[in-house]
Design an enzyme around this catalytic site. Structure first.
Site, PDB file in Angstrom:
ATOM      1  N   GLY A  90       0.818  -1.228   0.000  1.00  0.00           N
ATOM      2  CA  GLY A  90       0.000   0.000   0.000  1.00  0.00           C
ATOM      3  C   GLY A  90       0.840   1.261   0.000  1.00  0.00           C
ATOM      4  N   GLY A  92       2.573   3.747   1.542  1.00  0.00           N
ATOM      5  CA  GLY A  92       3.112   3.963   2.885  1.00  0.00           C
ATOM      6  C   GLY A  92       3.538   5.397   3.110  1.00  0.00           C
ATOM      7  N   ASP A 125       8.859   6.017   7.691  1.00  0.00           N
ATOM      8  CA  ASP A 125       8.556   7.336   8.260  1.00  0.00           C
ATOM      9  C   ASP A 125       7.585   8.142   7.402  1.00  0.00           C
ATOM     10  OD1 ASP A 125      10.115   8.024   6.110  1.00  0.00           O
ATOM     11  OD2 ASP A 125      11.718   8.970   7.271  1.00  0.00           O
ATOM     12  N   ARG A 184      -2.250  -1.021  -9.804  1.00  0.00           N
ATOM     13  CA  ARG A 184      -1.068  -1.827 -10.074  1.00  0.00           C
ATOM     14  C   ARG A 184      -1.429  -3.305 -10.127  1.00  0.00           C
ATOM     15  NH1 ARG A 184       2.768   1.500  -6.961  1.00  0.00           N
ATOM     16  NH2 ARG A 184       1.664   3.422  -6.531  1.00  0.00           N
ATOM     17  N   ASP A 253       4.051  -4.603  -7.378  1.00  0.00           N
ATOM     18  CA  ASP A 253       3.413  -3.379  -6.884  1.00  0.00           C
ATOM     19  C   ASP A 253       3.921  -2.150  -7.621  1.00  0.00           C
ATOM     20  OD1 ASP A 253       5.757  -4.312  -5.343  1.00  0.00           O
ATOM     21  OD2 ASP A 253       5.629  -2.358  -4.386  1.00  0.00           O
ATOM     22  N   ASN A 254       4.967  -2.325  -8.416  1.00  0.00           N
ATOM     23  CA  ASN A 254       5.507  -1.193  -9.164  1.00  0.00           C
ATOM     24  C   ASN A 254       5.190  -1.312 -10.650  1.00  0.00           C
ATOM     25  OD1 ASN A 254       6.555  -0.119  -6.830  1.00  0.00           O
ATOM     26  ND2 ASN A 254       8.583  -1.008  -7.124  1.00  0.00           N
TER      27      ASN A 254
HETATM   28  P1  AMP Z   1       8.847   1.238  -3.303  1.00  0.00           P
HETATM   29  O1  AMP Z   1      10.050   0.375  -3.278  1.00  0.00           O
HETATM   30  O2  AMP Z   1       9.127   2.707  -3.269  1.00  0.00           O
HETATM   31  O3  AMP Z   1       7.920   0.882  -4.419  1.00  0.00           O
HETATM   32  O4  AMP Z   1       8.088   0.982  -1.922  1.00  0.00           O
HETATM   33  C1  AMP Z   1       7.688  -0.286  -1.480  1.00  0.00           C
HETATM   34  C2  AMP Z   1       6.731  -0.141  -0.331  1.00  0.00           C
HETATM   35  O5  AMP Z   1       7.350   0.503   0.777  1.00  0.00           O
HETATM   36  C3  AMP Z   1       5.507   0.683  -0.654  1.00  0.00           C
HETATM   37  O6  AMP Z   1       4.438   0.115   0.040  1.00  0.00           O
HETATM   38  C4  AMP Z   1       5.860   2.042  -0.123  1.00  0.00           C
HETATM   39  O7  AMP Z   1       4.729   2.814   0.197  1.00  0.00           O
HETATM   40  C5  AMP Z   1       6.652   1.686   1.134  1.00  0.00           C
HETATM   41  N1  AMP Z   1       7.603   2.731   1.528  1.00  0.00           N
HETATM   42  C6  AMP Z   1       8.742   3.099   0.896  1.00  0.00           C
HETATM   43  N2  AMP Z   1       9.374   4.089   1.555  1.00  0.00           N
HETATM   44  C7  AMP Z   1       8.617   4.387   2.641  1.00  0.00           C
HETATM   45  C8  AMP Z   1       8.718   5.326   3.712  1.00  0.00           C
HETATM   46  N3  AMP Z   1       9.743   6.170   3.837  1.00  0.00           N
HETATM   47  N4  AMP Z   1       7.725   5.316   4.650  1.00  0.00           N
HETATM   48  C9  AMP Z   1       6.685   4.477   4.566  1.00  0.00           C
HETATM   49  N5  AMP Z   1       6.534   3.578   3.573  1.00  0.00           N
HETATM   50  C10 AMP Z   1       7.479   3.511   2.628  1.00  0.00           C
HETATM   51 MG    MG Z   2       6.299   1.183  -5.164  1.00  0.00          MG
END
Ligand code: AMP
Ligand code: MG
Length: 490
Positions: A90, A92, A125, A184, A253-254
């Site tokens: 989700g 985040g 965070d 996604r 998810d991407n």
């Molecule tokens: P990503 O690799 O950017 O596609 O992120 C993978 C997952 O980690 C997704 O669910 C993002 O929302 C979550 N996420 C990445 N960075 C953060 C952050 N700093 N705080 C909270 N959730 C994060």
């Molecule tokens: Mg992502």
């Protein structure tokens, strides 16, 4: 439209099953500042920039708006990360503010990234750094300049607050991301796991209604949806590969189902061509290497197809057969587009055995000669248009081999105006070079200096031509400038 009015007036995701999102406002920030506003993108949408530059607009985009009546949401999704399934990821650190409508009346998602914690933050965070948003601005706009479907960056903001990364406090940032959709493969996986067939059907109907109108009247609309999604994915991934782009984190998810590049993490364009090239510091096994991307596209589409099986047929064997048949279209389409694209890059149109063999050997030759991918195809294009061969030849390690290659190419290439025009359009002179992007990030993060960022953002809008003053942006990294690993830099 009155120009001081907030254009984000819709929230299409509220019609999805409630499990798919959590309504919540972004976190308020101390002293937001607009670091960059993408006026060219606003023009494309047919919107004026006034509201976005107004203090009210800036506060709204930074998380300090009055969201009563509007409905920001964080979206839920699952996903396979490096092949391992996480049942709940989700948004985040992202808030879907809603949609604006472009000049054609189409809904465009406006999402904040780095806007605070959500129910999906797990240990994170909820923040982003100025560096990460600068990176995503440059790469997403470079993709758009190249004509590759992508989410866009409408603006980047500083939050005026610090974020802890790698035991250091660094400036926090927010990206205002726009895109056709944020659904996604992982959204379907989540719907399937939590709600089964009904949840998947609701998502599929949403996609068809908003993004795949062409399959709406189809007799078997869900298999047709899978096929249409697969075709867009084949188009996207072939385009990435033909400009030497490596997404870096092709987790399910991407992967956006509308076929736009999304979630730029440790992505990069290659300098020297290497089929197995990986930049991401976390991709130790090369799962998402340049030459693996087409396979991973298939793997991800298979995860999507699995969720659709109950909509295909009651009999599971029959459903699987339908899915396999539709996924086959992905393979055929990718192979055709990639091969054709490579031929276009080389200005070869002949369909002879000799031409095939030459085209198939082109990339291995680049690799063994350790040639810069972009410089090579740009130099080749200029030679095709009558320039001297000296520069092209100088790119080869082995000059003799270079001579042979060039003369063979000369005998095979198509000199027609249409072939040369297509060749130019297939071979950018400028890419977002990793070492320059890193330099722009460093300047922004450490010195609050956005000059290189601005320069790159402007130049990358028109990557098929380079002005005299931007010649230096074509230069590959010197050995000491090479960026060997790109960190997630979130
Ligand atoms: P990503 O690799 O950017 O596609 O992120 C993978 C997952 O980690 C997704 O669910 C993002 O929302 C979550 N996420 C990445 N960075 C953060 C952050 N700093 N705080 C909270 N959730 C994060
Ligand atoms: Mg992502």
């Amino acid at each position: 439209m009155a120009s001081f009015e907030n254009p984000i007036k819709h929230q299409v995701y509220l019609s999805l099953p409630e499990d798919m999102y959590s309504p919540l406002a972004p976190r308020r920030v101390e002293s937001p500042s607009l670091l960059a506003l993408n006026k060219a993108l606003l023009d494309e949408y047919g919107l004026s920039s006034n509201w976005f530059e107004d203090a009210k607009g800036i506060h709204f985009l930074a998380g300090n708006g009055d969201y009563d009546g509007e409905s920001p949401v964080a979206m839920a999704y699952a996903g396979h990360q490096f092949g391992h399934y996480s049942p709940l990821l989700g948004d985040g650190r992202a808030h879907m503010l809603g949609q604006l409508q472009n000049a054609d009346g189409a809904f465009i998602d406006v999402q904040l990234k780095g806007s605070g914690r959500t129910p999906y933050s797990r240990g994170g965070d909820g923040r982003a750094t100025v560096g990460a948003v600068v990176r995503e601005y440059l790469i997403s706009e470079a993709m758009a300049g190249l004509g590759i479907p992508t989410t866009r960056t409408l603006a980047i903001l500083g939050t005026g607050e610090s974020v802890m990364r790698d035991y250091q406090m660094v400036p926090g940032g927010i990206q205002v991301r726009t895109g056709t959709s944020h659904i996604r493969v992982g959204s379907f996986q989540y719907a399937y796991a939590t709600m089964g067939k009904d949840g998947v059907q609701a998502l599929a109907d949403h996609l068809i209604e908003h993004h795949f109108a062409e399959v709406a009247s189809h007799e078997d609309k869900y298999p047709a949806l899978l096929e249409a999604v697969a075709v867009r994915q084949a188009q996207l991934i072939s385009k990435w590969m033909l400009v030497g782009f490596i997404h870096g984190v092709m987790n399910t998810d991407n992967m956006s189902l509308v076929g736009e590049t999304i979630d730029f993490g440790p992505c990069a364009f290659m300098d020297e061509f290497k089929a197995k090239k990986v930049f991401s510091s976390i991709d130790r096994d090369g799962r998402y290497a340049w030459d693996q991307q087409a396979n991973i596209g298939y793997w991800n589409l298979s995860r999507f197809a699995e969720t659709l099986l109950p909509l295909f047929a009651d009999d599971s064997d029959e459903a699987v057969k339908i899915a396999e048949d539709k996924l086959q279209t992905y393979i055929v389409t990718f192979q055709e587009l990639f091969q054709k694209g490579l031929m276009t890059k080389l200005a070869i149109t002949a369909n002879s055995k000799e031409a095939d063999a030459f085209v198939n050997q082109a990339l291995p030759t680049l690799e063994s000669e350790r040639i810069d991918f972009t410089l090579f195809f740009d130099a080749l294009t200029r030679v095709a248009n009558g320039e001297e061969e000296t520069e092209l030849l100088s790119l080869f390690d082995n000059q003799e081999k270079g001579q042979v290659w060039i003369s063979e190419w000369n005998s095979l290439k198509d000199d027609s105006e249409s072939a040369l025009k297509a060749m130019r359009e297939a071979n950018p002179a400028l890419i977002a070079r990793n070492h320059q992007v890193e330099k722009a990030i460093e300047d922004a993060m450490e010195r609050n200096d956005f000059a290189l960022f601005q320069r790159l953002a402007e130049a990358l809008k028109t990557p098929y031509t380079v002005s005299e003053e931007n010649r230096d942006l074509q230069t590959p990294p010197a050995p000491e400038e090479r960026v060997l690993r790109t960190f997630c830099g979130t």
